[in-house]
Design a protein around this motif. Structure first.
Motif, PDB file in Angstrom:
ATOM      1  N   ASN A   1      55.389  54.073  60.866  1.00 29.27           N
ATOM      2  CA  ASN A   1      54.617  55.112  60.181  1.00 29.27           C
ATOM      3  C   ASN A   1      55.463  55.910  59.185  1.00 29.27           C
ATOM      4  N   GLY A   2      56.775  55.730  59.239  1.00 29.59           N
ATOM      5  CA  GLY A   2      57.644  56.266  58.198  1.00 29.59           C
ATOM      6  C   GLY A   2      57.702  55.326  57.002  1.00 29.59           C
ATOM      7  N   GLN A   3      57.299  54.071  57.217  1.00 29.49           N
ATOM      8  CA  GLN A   3      57.329  53.087  56.126  1.00 29.49           C
ATOM      9  C   GLN A   3      56.008  53.052  55.365  1.00 29.49           C
ATOM     10  N   LYS A   4      54.892  53.252  56.104  1.00 21.99           N
ATOM     11  CA  LYS A   4      53.592  53.096  55.441  1.00 21.99           C
ATOM     12  C   LYS A   4      52.753  54.377  55.445  1.00 21.99           C
ATOM     13  N   GLY A   5      53.247  55.431  56.136  1.00 22.59           N
ATOM     14  CA  GLY A   5      52.424  56.637  56.278  1.00 22.59           C
ATOM     15  C   GLY A   5      51.338  56.400  57.306  1.00 22.59           C
ATOM     16  N   GLN A   6      50.861  57.478  57.922  1.00 22.91           N
ATOM     17  CA  GLN A   6      49.789  57.323  58.920  1.00 22.91           C
ATOM     18  C   GLN A   6      48.877  58.538  58.874  1.00 22.91           C
ATOM     19  N   PHE A   7      47.601  58.283  58.816  1.00 25.64           N
ATOM     20  CA  PHE A   7      46.592  59.345  58.862  1.00 25.64           C
ATOM     21  C   PHE A   7      46.891  60.272  60.046  1.00 25.64           C
ATOM     22  N   GLY A   8      46.914  61.563  59.804  1.00 21.29           N
ATOM     23  CA  GLY A   8      47.142  62.527  60.891  1.00 21.29           C
ATOM     24  C   GLY A   8      48.604  62.739  61.236  1.00 21.29           C
ATOM     25  N   GLN A   9      49.495  62.102  60.443  1.00 26.14           N
ATOM     26  CA  GLN A   9      50.929  62.219  60.756  1.00 26.14           C
ATOM     27  C   GLN A   9      51.754  62.526  59.502  1.00 26.14           C
TER      28      GLN A   9
ATOM     29  N   THR B   1      78.990  51.536  60.521  1.00 25.88           N
ATOM     30  CA  THR B   1      77.714  51.120  59.935  1.00 25.88           C
ATOM     31  C   THR B   1      76.630  52.114  60.323  1.00 25.88           C
ATOM     32  N   VAL B   2      75.651  52.225  59.443  1.00 26.77           N
ATOM     33  CA  VAL B   2      74.518  53.130  59.667  1.00 26.77           C
ATOM     34  C   VAL B   2      73.251  52.341  59.368  1.00 26.77           C
ATOM     35  N   ASN B   3      72.389  52.209  60.342  1.00 29.33           N
ATOM     36  CA  ASN B   3      71.172  51.420  60.158  1.00 29.33           C
ATOM     37  C   ASN B   3      69.964  52.124  60.757  1.00 29.33           C
ATOM     38  N   THR B   4      68.804  51.733  60.256  1.00 26.43           N
ATOM     39  CA  THR B   4      67.533  52.277  60.755  1.00 26.43           C
ATOM     40  C   THR B   4      66.752  51.167  61.456  1.00 26.43           C
ATOM     41  N   ILE B   5      66.193  51.511  62.600  1.00 26.07           N
ATOM     42  CA  ILE B   5      65.219  50.609  63.247  1.00 26.07           C
ATOM     43  C   ILE B   5      63.847  51.264  63.086  1.00 26.07           C
ATOM     44  N   ALA B   6      62.897  50.487  62.594  1.00 29.78           N
ATOM     45  CA  ALA B   6      61.538  51.013  62.439  1.00 29.78           C
ATOM     46  C   ALA B   6      60.597  50.250  63.373  1.00 29.78           C
ATOM     47  N   PRO B   7      60.419  50.757  64.604  1.00 29.27           N
ATOM     48  CA  PRO B   7      59.524  50.053  65.534  1.00 29.27           C
ATOM     49  C   PRO B   7      58.060  50.222  65.130  1.00 29.27           C
ATOM     50  N   GLY B   8      57.290  49.206  65.499  1.00 28.12           N
ATOM     51  CA  GLY B   8      55.835  49.336  65.396  1.00 28.12           C
ATOM     52  C   GLY B   8      55.316  49.934  66.689  1.00 28.12           C
ATOM     53  N   TYR B   9      54.149  49.464  67.118  1.00 30.56           N
ATOM     54  CA  TYR B   9      53.545  50.037  68.338  1.00 30.56           C
ATOM     55  C   TYR B   9      54.144  49.385  69.587  1.00 30.56           C
TER      56      TYR B   9
ATOM     57  N   GLU C   1      67.081  48.779  56.987  1.00 26.59           N
ATOM     58  CA  GLU C   1      65.962  49.246  57.818  1.00 26.59           C
ATOM     59  C   GLU C   1      65.303  48.006  58.394  1.00 26.59           C
ATOM     60  N   ILE C   2      65.387  47.869  59.698  1.00 29.99           N
ATOM     61  CA  ILE C   2      64.854  46.663  60.330  1.00 29.99           C
ATOM     62  C   ILE C   2      63.489  46.987  60.934  1.00 29.99           C
ATOM     63  N   ALA C   3      62.477  46.294  60.405  1.00 29.08           N
ATOM     64  CA  ALA C   3      61.119  46.459  60.925  1.00 29.08           C
ATOM     65  C   ALA C   3      60.967  45.559  62.142  1.00 29.08           C
ATOM     66  N   ILE C   4      60.532  46.141  63.266  1.00 28.01           N
ATOM     67  CA  ILE C   4      60.350  45.338  64.483  1.00 28.01           C
ATOM     68  C   ILE C   4      58.987  45.731  65.048  1.00 28.01           C
ATOM     69  N   ASN C   5      57.987  44.972  64.569  1.00 24.78           N
ATOM     70  CA  ASN C   5      56.603  45.446  64.755  1.00 24.78           C
ATOM     71  C   ASN C   5      55.592  44.319  64.943  1.00 24.78           C
ATOM     72  N   GLY C   6      56.070  43.157  65.349  1.00 24.25           N
ATOM     73  CA  GLY C   6      55.134  42.046  65.602  1.00 24.25           C
ATOM     74  C   GLY C   6      54.486  41.500  64.338  1.00 24.25           C
ATOM     75  N   GLY C   7      55.120  41.784  63.193  1.00 23.69           N
ATOM     76  CA  GLY C   7      54.583  41.262  61.931  1.00 23.69           C
ATOM     77  C   GLY C   7      53.618  42.197  61.234  1.00 23.69           C
ATOM     78  N   GLN C   8      53.457  43.409  61.764  1.00 22.62           N
ATOM     79  CA  GLN C   8      52.462  44.333  61.212  1.00 22.62           C
ATOM     80  C   GLN C   8      52.766  44.706  59.759  1.00 22.62           C
ATOM     81  N   HIS C   9      54.065  44.705  59.401  1.00 21.37           N
ATOM     82  CA  HIS C   9      54.429  45.091  58.035  1.00 21.37           C
ATOM     83  C   HIS C   9      53.976  44.067  57.007  1.00 21.37           C
ATOM     84  N   THR C  10      53.549  42.900  57.479  1.00 22.09           N
ATOM     85  CA  THR C  10      53.114  41.877  56.528  1.00 22.09           C
ATOM     86  C   THR C  10      51.622  42.008  56.215  1.00 22.09           C
ATOM     87  N   MET C  11      50.953  42.879  56.921  1.00 17.96           N
ATOM     88  CA  MET C  11      49.490  42.982  56.770  1.00 17.96           C
ATOM     89  C   MET C  11      49.122  43.884  55.585  1.00 17.96           C
TER      90      MET C  11
END
Ligand SMILES: NC(=O)c1ccc[n+]([C@@H]2O[C@H](COP(=O)([O-])OP(=O)(O)OC[C@H]3O[C@@H](n4cnc5c(N)ncnc54)[C@H](OP(=O)(O)O)[C@@H]3O)[C@@H](O)[C@H]2O)c1
Length: 245
Positions: free
Chosen positions: A141-149, A176-184, A235-245
């Protein structure tokens, strides 16, 4: 002597799995809690029965003084921190037109200002050693924004700006400095969402399931390891492929 890993919010849904994974990798794992002594005791007792030996320190990551004190205490009692996982976070959801200044400040302070508060006192020790891993937990939700957040999305988006800039400053110092961006992820927070809503969320995840805390913890372990030394500012997206939708 084993390396020291500090996981903020290590008693939460994702944090427990991160602590266990890093401990299995051989780190001495230290975590923080924000004041609930019963929750802390329960965490220490339960994990001890499972064979872990975590140390927990009270700390409010939204307060700079609190972070400076706790890092000094950890350094004196356990050792300088080699791996910092900035994981503690909160949500205070609501549409922007109804969002209060308090909920904006709470989310920015806990999810974003905490990165300054914790990283600042830890970094000198990493520079001295010529080694460090800083792992910042953001969100899809930091990558795509989220309604109410608006507050949470702003803070989590800011997390990666912090990562990219600091990564450049310390790249030649073995840090090293890295970001993990989890999905749900199937934590208590997500499982508390009504089943009907949860099913709609799952329908939007290409792999067809929620993530597990262990999915995220495995990635934390990899980034903490020597094997990841060429990865920084990512920034590593780990979200079951949700970022591709
Ligand atoms: N769960 C998900 O699906 C998901 C998805 C994307 C990103 N994330 C991110 O992953 C991280 C962990 O989430 P989670 O699901 O494990 O959340 P959680 O179960 O609510 O745990 C959050 C942890 O943060 C700590 N914390 C909160 N405010 C604090 C403060 N001011 N000072 C110190 N510690 C504080 C809490 O400690 P106390 O209980 O002691 O206050 C708790 O241990 C968060 O940054 C979250 O935004 C989660």
């Amino acid at each position: 002597m084993s390396k020291v890993a500090l996981v903020t919010g290590g008693m939460g849904g994702l944090g427990v799995a991160m602590c266990k994974s890093l401990a299995k990798d051989g780190y001495t794992v230290v975590t923080t809690y924000s004041g609930n002594e019963e929750k802390c005791k329960n965490f220490l007792d339960t994990t001890k029965a499972e064979g872990f030996n975590f140390k927990a320190y009270i700390c409010d990551v939204s307060k700079y003084d609190s972070c400076i004190k706790v890092v000094a205490k950890i350094k004196a009692e356990v050792g300088a921190v080699d791996v910092l996982v900035n994981n503690a976070g909160i949500t205070r959801d609501g549409q922007f037109k109804k969002m209060t200044k308090e909920s904006w400040d709470a989310v920015i302070n806990t999810n974003l200002n905490s990165l300054f508060n914790m990283t600042k006192p830890v970094l000198d020790g990493m520079l001295e050693k010529g080694f460090g891993r800083i792992i910042n937990i953001s969100s899809i939700n930091g990558q795509k924004g989220q309604f109410g957040q608006v507050n949470y999305s702003a803070a989590k988006s800011g997390v990666h700006g912090f990562t990219m800039a600091l990564a450049q400053e310390v790249a030649k110092k073995g840090i090293t400095v890295n970001t993990i961006a989890p999905g749900y992820i199937a934590t208590a927070m997500v499982m508390a969402v009504p089943e009907e809503v949860r099913n709609k969320i799952i329908a939007g995840i290409p792999v067809g399931r929620l993530g597990t805390p262990e999915d995220i913890a495995g990635l934390v372990s990899y980034i903490a390891s020597d094997a990841s030394s060429f990865m920084t500012g990512a920034e590593i997206a780990i979200n079951g492929g949700q970022h591709t939708m």
